[in-house]
Write an enzyme that holds these catalytic residues in place. Structure first.
Site, mmCIF file in Angstrom:
data_model
loop_
_atom_site.group_PDB
_atom_site.id
_atom_site.type_symbol
_atom_site.label_atom_id
_atom_site.label_comp_id
_atom_site.label_asym_id
_atom_site.label_seq_id
_atom_site.Cartn_x
_atom_site.Cartn_y
_atom_site.Cartn_z
ATOM 1 N N LYS A 11 0.858 -1.182 0.102
ATOM 2 C CA LYS A 11 0.125 0.056 -0.101
ATOM 3 C C LYS A 11 0.851 1.273 -0.043
ATOM 4 O O LYS A 11 0.456 2.358 -0.699
ATOM 5 C CB LYS A 11 -1.115 0.112 1.121
ATOM 6 C CG LYS A 11 -2.162 -1.125 1.143
ATOM 7 C CD LYS A 11 -3.160 -0.719 2.116
ATOM 8 C CE LYS A 11 -4.266 -1.698 1.835
ATOM 9 N NZ LYS A 11 -5.310 -1.757 2.975
ATOM 10 N N LYS B 60 -5.597 -10.062 -9.228
ATOM 11 C CA LYS B 60 -6.613 -10.174 -8.469
ATOM 12 C C LYS B 60 -7.832 -9.349 -8.633
ATOM 13 O O LYS B 60 -7.689 -8.350 -9.116
ATOM 14 C CB LYS B 60 -6.141 -9.782 -6.980
ATOM 15 C CG LYS B 60 -7.073 -10.197 -5.605
ATOM 16 C CD LYS B 60 -6.469 -9.815 -4.270
ATOM 17 C CE LYS B 60 -7.493 -9.684 -3.432
ATOM 18 N NZ LYS B 60 -6.730 -9.304 -2.092
ATOM 19 N N LYS C 71 -12.597 -4.170 -8.202
ATOM 20 C CA LYS C 71 -13.501 -3.094 -8.707
ATOM 21 C C LYS C 71 -12.686 -2.007 -9.209
ATOM 22 O O LYS C 71 -12.804 -1.286 -10.514
ATOM 23 C CB LYS C 71 -14.462 -2.498 -7.849
ATOM 24 C CG LYS C 71 -15.422 -1.793 -8.570
ATOM 25 C CD LYS C 71 -16.630 -1.385 -7.512
ATOM 26 C CE LYS C 71 -17.822 -0.615 -8.095
ATOM 27 N NZ LYS C 71 -19.071 -1.400 -8.384
#
Ligand code: TRP
Length: 332
Positions: free
Chosen positions: A114, A194, A197
């Site tokens: 991240k 993966k 959205k």
């Protein structure tokens, strides 16, 4: 009293749920309800570690809650709630943070990933994220946590921190074990990453049969099948993995044999897949739409879940304070 072992799990309100969430998590959450006392959470405080739009957070929370319910989380048997509605999560996280070496946090894979994805916003919350996750689990003295492989490291961390608490202040928390999702990993429609959205490679649970078909029809299969007459290898086909999750044994055999012999084309195979997907997804979609039309019902369920859990969390926190030697202040 309910003596079944307690399960806790949660998801971030990052947007609409997709079939990856359904197959990888929700399906097993629903099954666990038969044997465990389950608590399922929408972790909104985790979600603010990445820049978000305050105007749509509530909508995204409710969207995820609808997904839980539509998939079959049963509010009569399980508690379904939003993390921020029980402030003891963040309170316990503070205590746990004082037991956590900073170095350990910096080595977490998810933190490293991240930090790379959000270079301009590497905040302390992103670093201490696993501490809050450990508190989510421990505040209810949860014994087992169903998660995907990507969360194993965070669970290991949670066991570490409760072990440390128990050692220093006396045993209070069970060490939560991981219930690893047994679902075959489904990648996104690109067959590379993966399902997500934000990557645009997902099939949303709310999408209509037509919309799903419009995504399946052009989706990648075994690249060896350039022409209809080229034989292929189902093991190299991303959509064959979807078949494994949705289709009957009979269809699987039909698809595998037809692919290897070029007896069927990819489009035939996709049509069949679509049909099987619809069998599972259509009722779910219907429940989603029904819940969407009754937002008050969802809000009531979330409020009731939090009301049921608050006393448990308060009790644990009182025990924690006692162990730490924090005085009991009279409440006025
Ligand atoms: N970190 C988890 C995820 O990204 C979400 C989560 C937060 C969670 N708290 C949890 C999962 C507690 C299980 C238990 O998927």
């Amino acid at each position: 009293m309910n003596r079944r072992p307690r399960v806790f799990s949660g998801m971030q309100p990052t947007g609409g749920l997709h079939i990856g969430n359904y197959l990888g998590a929700l399906k097993s959450w629903v099954e666990l309800q038969d044997d465990y006392d389950c608590i399922y959470c929408v972790v909104d405080y985790h979600a603010i570690t990445i820049e978000h739009d305050p105007r749509d957070l509530q909508a995204r929370i409710e969207l995820v809650a609808r997904g839980y319910l539509a998939a079959g989380v049963d509010p009569e048997r399980s508690a379904l709630f939003v993390q921020s509605a029980v402030p003891e999560h963040t309170e316990l996280a503070w205590v746990f943070s004082s037991l956590t070496p900073i170095g350990l946090l910096g080595r977490m894979t998810q933190f490293k990933d991240k930090s790379k994805d959000h270079e301009d916003n590497v905040n302390a919350g992103l670093l201490t994220y696993p501490i809050l996750q450990a508190a989510d689990i421990a505040i209810y003295k949860s014994e087992a946590v169903p998660v995907g492989e990507d969360q194993q490291q965070h669970l290991e961390f949670a066991r570490d921190v409760v072990r440390k608490f128990n050692l220093r202040y006396g045993g209070l928390f069970p060490e939560p074990r991981t219930i690893l999702s047994s679902a075959p990993k489904v990648l996104g429609l690109d067959g590379e990453r993966k399902m997500s959205k934000s990557l645009g490679n997902d099939i949303g649970l709310e999408e209509s049969a037509d919309e799903v078909w419009r995504k399946l029809a052009p989706a990648k299969t075994d690249p060896a099948r350039v022409r209809r007459t080229d034989p292929g290898d189902p093991e190299k086909c991303n959509l064959y993995r979807y078949h494994r999750c949705f289709s009957s044994e009979q269809t699987l055999q039909w698809a595998a044999a037809g692919c290897r012999s070029a007896g069927i084309g990819c489009l035939d195979c996709k049509r069949k897949l679509h049909q099987h997907m619809e069998e599972q997804l259509a009722p779910l979609r219907e429940r989603l739409l029904d819940l969407q039309a009754h937002p008050d019902r969802v809000r009531e369920i979330l409020a009731a879940g939090a009301a049921r859990l608050r006393p448990i969390a308060q009790q644990t926190m009182a025990e924690v304070r006692d162990r730490l030697g924090i005085p009991r202040w009279p409440t006025t």
